[in-house]
Motif scaffolding. Structure first.
Motif: not given
Length: 142
Positions: A88-93, A74-86
């Motif tokens: 998207e990362g915030l929404a995923t987190a 889950e942490g890796l997923s949020a990190g990958i999303s954040t690297a792709y788009s701030s």
């Protein structure tokens, strides 16, 4: 999580980094999680206890370990999303954080029931979720 991984992580990953990088990331992620599963003690209903670290642990300890391991991807997923788009990362987190509340309770409430110690139960629930933040930061720094 499977649908979220596919629609919010894998497809954008292919679009941004290409199929090969995305596929390698998925393979390395599976390998890392398989290593952790092999290393740490856990229990199956039909196979009993497994894991290289043959520790005599209670089922509650296995539950805490399981929830903690669950927080790594889950942490890796949020990190990958954040690297792709701030955005998207915030929404995923936020989405992951909402479902982390019951996971923290799954860790904290049985510990509180057994020990009666509120501080200890809350601390273990918090620490099991802190693993997620560590892997989020680790992933975004790479």
């Amino acid at each position: 999580m499977l649908t979220a991984s596919f629609t919010s992580l894998i497809l954008p990953g292919i679009g941004t980094g290409g199929f090969l990088k995305t596929a390698l990331g998925i393979v390395f992620g599976f390998a890392f999680m398989a290593f952790i599963e092999r290393l740490l003690p856990h229990e199956h209903a039909y196979m009993g206890q497994e894991g290289i670290l043959r520790l005599k642990v209670r089922r509650l300890t296995l539950l805490v370990i399981g929830i903690t391991i669950h927080n790594i991807p889950e942490g890796l997923s949020a990190g990958i999303s954040t690297a792709y788009s701030s955005k998207e990362g915030l929404a995923t987190a936020i989405a992951i954080s909402i479902q982390d509340i019951p996971e923290g309770l799954v860790v904290s409430l049985p510990i509180y029931a057994l020990t009666g110690g509120t501080s200890f139960a809350i601390a273990l629930g918090f620490l099991s979720g802190l693993v997620e933040a560590f892997f989020l930061l680790l992933d975004t720094s790479l």
